[in-house]
Design a protein around this motif. Structure first.
Motif, PDB file in Angstrom:
ATOM      1  N   LEU A  61       0.825  -1.204   0.000  1.00 25.57           N
ATOM      2  CA  LEU A  61       0.000   0.000   0.000  1.00 25.57           C
ATOM      3  C   LEU A  61       0.865   1.262   0.000  1.00 25.57           C
ATOM      4  CD1 LEU A  61      -2.763  -1.039   2.563  1.00 25.57           C
ATOM      5  CD2 LEU A  61      -3.013  -0.836   0.093  1.00 25.57           C
ATOM      6  N   ARG A  62       1.906   1.266   0.833  1.00 27.31           N
ATOM      7  CA  ARG A  62       2.786   2.432   0.886  1.00 27.31           C
ATOM      8  C   ARG A  62       3.482   2.647  -0.461  1.00 27.31           C
ATOM      9  NH1 ARG A  62       0.598   4.052   4.844  1.00 27.31           N
ATOM     10  NH2 ARG A  62       1.518   4.529   6.874  1.00 27.31           N
ATOM     11  N   LEU A  63       3.925   1.590  -1.070  1.00 23.91           N
ATOM     12  CA  LEU A  63       4.612   1.724  -2.356  1.00 23.91           C
ATOM     13  C   LEU A  63       3.677   2.286  -3.413  1.00 23.91           C
ATOM     14  CD1 LEU A  63       6.667  -1.600  -2.394  1.00 23.91           C
ATOM     15  CD2 LEU A  63       7.582   0.720  -2.174  1.00 23.91           C
ATOM     16  N   ALA A  64       2.447   1.803  -3.427  1.00 21.84           N
ATOM     17  CA  ALA A  64       1.474   2.312  -4.395  1.00 21.84           C
ATOM     18  C   ALA A  64       1.175   3.781  -4.143  1.00 21.84           C
ATOM     19  CB  ALA A  64       0.192   1.487  -4.341  1.00 21.84           C
ATOM     20  N   GLU A  65       1.048   4.161  -2.872  1.00 18.83           N
ATOM     21  CA  GLU A  65       0.815   5.560  -2.527  1.00 18.83           C
ATOM     22  C   GLU A  65       1.992   6.434  -2.955  1.00 18.83           C
ATOM     23  OE1 GLU A  65       0.148   5.283   1.614  1.00 18.83           O
ATOM     24  OE2 GLU A  65      -1.888   4.478   1.414  1.00 18.83           O
ATOM     25  N   SER A  66       3.189   5.830  -3.039  1.00 17.69           N
ATOM     26  CA  SER A  66       4.378   6.553  -3.471  1.00 17.69           C
ATOM     27  C   SER A  66       4.527   6.555  -4.987  1.00 17.69           C
ATOM     28  CB  SER A  66       5.627   5.927  -2.827  1.00 17.69           C
ATOM     29  OG  SER A  66       5.577   6.012  -1.418  1.00 17.69           O
ATOM     30  N   PRO A  76       2.874  -1.348  14.730  1.00 18.55           N
ATOM     31  CA  PRO A  76       1.950  -1.322  13.590  1.00 18.55           C
ATOM     32  C   PRO A  76       2.666  -1.708  12.290  1.00 18.55           C
ATOM     33  CG  PRO A  76       1.742   0.671  14.918  1.00 18.55           C
ATOM     34  CD  PRO A  76       2.964  -0.038  15.409  1.00 18.55           C
ATOM     35  N   ALA A  77       1.974  -2.438  11.439  1.00 21.96           N
ATOM     36  CA  ALA A  77       2.563  -2.821  10.162  1.00 21.96           C
ATOM     37  C   ALA A  77       2.959  -1.601   9.347  1.00 21.96           C
ATOM     38  CB  ALA A  77       1.574  -3.682   9.373  1.00 21.96           C
ATOM     39  N   GLU A  78       2.215  -0.515   9.516  1.00 18.88           N
ATOM     40  CA  GLU A  78       2.512   0.713   8.765  1.00 18.88           C
ATOM     41  C   GLU A  78       3.858   1.304   9.157  1.00 18.88           C
ATOM     42  OE1 GLU A  78      -1.619  -0.300   8.577  1.00 18.88           O
ATOM     43  OE2 GLU A  78      -0.319   0.034  10.331  1.00 18.88           O
ATOM     44  N   THR A  99       9.348   2.376   7.232  1.00 17.46           N
ATOM     45  CA  THR A  99      10.794   2.155   7.320  1.00 17.46           C
ATOM     46  C   THR A  99      11.326   1.579   6.017  1.00 17.46           C
ATOM     47  OG1 THR A  99      10.590   1.770   9.709  1.00 17.46           O
ATOM     48  CG2 THR A  99      12.619   1.028   8.643  1.00 17.46           C
ATOM     49  N   VAL A 100      10.592   0.658   5.415  1.00 20.11           N
ATOM     50  CA  VAL A 100      11.015   0.107   4.123  1.00 20.11           C
ATOM     51  C   VAL A 100      11.117   1.217   3.081  1.00 20.11           C
ATOM     52  CG1 VAL A 100      10.370  -1.427   2.219  1.00 20.11           C
ATOM     53  CG2 VAL A 100      10.102  -2.202   4.587  1.00 20.11           C
ATOM     54  N   VAL A 101      10.152   2.118   3.061  1.00 20.06           N
ATOM     55  CA  VAL A 101      10.192   3.232   2.106  1.00 20.06           C
ATOM     56  C   VAL A 101      11.404   4.122   2.384  1.00 20.06           C
ATOM     57  CG1 VAL A 101       9.017   5.340   1.364  1.00 20.06           C
ATOM     58  CG2 VAL A 101       7.740   3.200   1.583  1.00 20.06           C
ATOM     59  N   ARG A 102      11.719   4.346   3.660  1.00 28.03           N
ATOM     60  CA  ARG A 102      12.924   5.122   3.991  1.00 28.03           C
ATOM     61  C   ARG A 102      14.175   4.450   3.456  1.00 28.03           C
ATOM     62  NH1 ARG A 102      13.262   6.595  10.243  1.00 28.03           N
ATOM     63  NH2 ARG A 102      15.257   7.431   9.471  1.00 28.03           N
ATOM     64  N   ILE A 103      14.240   3.139   3.580  1.00 28.95           N
ATOM     65  CA  ILE A 103      15.391   2.399   3.065  1.00 28.95           C
ATOM     66  C   ILE A 103      15.467   2.527   1.541  1.00 28.95           C
ATOM     67  CG2 ILE A 103      16.398   0.101   2.784  1.00 28.95           C
ATOM     68  CD1 ILE A 103      15.133  -0.619   5.511  1.00 28.95           C
ATOM     69  N   GLN A 131      11.725  -0.896  16.908  1.00 27.37           N
ATOM     70  CA  GLN A 131      11.246  -1.217  18.241  1.00 27.37           C
ATOM     71  C   GLN A 131      10.320  -0.103  18.721  1.00 27.37           C
ATOM     72  OE1 GLN A 131      11.122  -4.043  19.528  1.00 27.37           O
ATOM     73  NE2 GLN A 131      12.850  -4.444  20.878  1.00 27.37           N
ATOM     74  N   PRO A 132       9.280  -0.439  19.490  1.00 26.12           N
ATOM     75  CA  PRO A 132       8.389   0.599  20.023  1.00 26.12           C
ATOM     76  C   PRO A 132       9.159   1.631  20.830  1.00 26.12           C
ATOM     77  CG  PRO A 132       7.447  -1.579  20.377  1.00 26.12           C
ATOM     78  CD  PRO A 132       8.847  -1.790  19.892  1.00 26.12           C
ATOM     79  N   GLY A 133       8.825   2.903  20.615  1.00 24.11           N
ATOM     80  CA  GLY A 133       9.430   3.971  21.390  1.00 24.11           C
ATOM     81  C   GLY A 133      10.800   4.409  20.918  1.00 24.11           C
ATOM     82  N   ARG A 134      11.272   3.819  19.814  1.00 19.60           N
ATOM     83  CA  ARG A 134      12.582   4.199  19.277  1.00 19.60           C
ATOM     84  C   ARG A 134      12.452   4.511  17.796  1.00 19.60           C
ATOM     85  NH1 ARG A 134      17.589   0.649  21.287  1.00 19.60           N
ATOM     86  NH2 ARG A 134      18.578   2.451  20.294  1.00 19.60           N
ATOM     87  N   GLU A 135      13.257   5.437  17.333  1.00 20.33           N
ATOM     88  CA  GLU A 135      13.270   5.771  15.921  1.00 20.33           C
ATOM     89  C   GLU A 135      13.995   4.667  15.160  1.00 20.33           C
ATOM     90  OE1 GLU A 135      12.528   8.117  12.504  1.00 20.33           O
ATOM     91  OE2 GLU A 135      11.743   8.198  14.553  1.00 20.33           O
ATOM     92  N   PRO A 136      13.374   4.094  14.118  1.00 19.07           N
ATOM     93  CA  PRO A 136      14.069   3.061  13.338  1.00 19.07           C
ATOM     94  C   PRO A 136      15.374   3.598  12.752  1.00 19.07           C
ATOM     95  CG  PRO A 136      11.735   3.100  12.801  1.00 19.07           C
ATOM     96  CD  PRO A 136      11.989   4.320  13.643  1.00 19.07           C
TER      97      PRO A 136
END
Length: 267
Positions: free
Chosen positions: A40-45, A221-223, A228-232, A245-250
């Motif tokens: 979904l994120r890839l399509a939105e991009s 959340p899966a989102e 993060t995948v889009v950032r990569i 991890q929750p509470g941390r920036e990937p």
């Protein structure tokens, strides 16, 4: 049928400014969970997406949502990976991105509960699926002058997991593959990275939901994984393994250097 092989459905609203606009992406394990969210994120991009999964119903539903195409694929089968890539090339003219995400829970240990069938199933999906997918897609990426592969590993690929050592084993292998193939493929303008989430929203954690709730452990959340995948994909790193991890920036995990050879004191 809308979203099935050879038929495209209307797309979601796109980000016209994204560097992923017009790119062609394969997403395995895309019928649910992390793969679905990333498709979904890839399509939105603005990317054109081929949704691959053994779950035909779920896969076609996601293909409908992204305006893409569905292809049934058992990632543990090398020929099926080649067929998936060939289908994508025939449909869209090439491949720029591969998210090798398909995976399963192990279901056994190495003691009395060991099951060769469950072991091979887990290794087939979680490790062979990445190796076979990489082997199959590399010629297509090279034909485009380069591209990007992201493999879904896990925090279990960065840490010891006494409760599921076999899952840790195949995820550690994916991490090692990413760290090694990143620099190896860089001269060909092919980037290879891994994403390593903790307990994230997917079918794999279904048996653990009660325990996670009792311990007050939040589910990612899966989102968040998709973002993060889009950032990569829009970055320039290679050979990186991004923890989530929750509470941390990937961010990419910082591996310590292996100790080098030393000179004996009494030499």
């Amino acid at each position: 049928m809308t979203g099935a092989e050879g038929v495209a459905a209307p797309r979601r609203e796109q980000n016209d400014d994204s560097p992923l606009r017009g790119k062609v992406a394969i997403v395995t394990g895309a019928a649910s969970g992390l793969g679905r969210a990333t498709a979904l994120r890839l399509a939105e991009s603005g990317a054109r997406v081929v949704v691959a999964d053994l779950d035909a119903r779920g896969g076609r539903e996601v293909a409908d949502l992204v305006g893409g195409h569905f292809r049934a694929c058992d990632v543990s089968d090398l020929d099926a990976n080649h067929a998936l890539v060939e289908f994508t090339r025939e449909t869209y003219g090439g491949v720029d991105i591969a998210l090798l995400n398909a995976g399963v829970a192990t279901g056994c240990g190495v003691g009395e509960d060991f099951s060769p069938a469950l072991y091979r199933r887990a290794m087939g999906a979680n490790l062979d699926g990445v190796v076979f997918g990489t082997h199959a897609v590399l010629p297509a990426l090279r034909a485009r002058g380069g591209g990007s592969i992201v493999a879904t590993a896990s925090l279990a690929g960065l840490a010891a997991v006494p409760l599921d050592p076999l899952y840790a084993a195949n995820k550690h292998a994916v991490v090692g593959l990413a760290r090694s193939l990143g620099p190896a493929l860089a001269p060909e303008n092919v980037r290879f990275n891994a994403v390593c989430p903790g307990f994230a929203e997917s079918r794999i954690i279904d048996p653990l939901r009660g325990m996670l709730s009792e311990q007050g452990m939040p589910v990612i959340p899966a989102e968040t994984v998709a973002d993060t995948v889009v950032r990569i994909l829009t970055g320039d790193g290679t050979g990186e393994c991004w923890f989530i991890q929750p509470g941390r920036e990937p961010e990419p995990f910082r591996f310590r250097n292996v100790p080098g050879p030393g000179v004996p004191v009494d030499a």
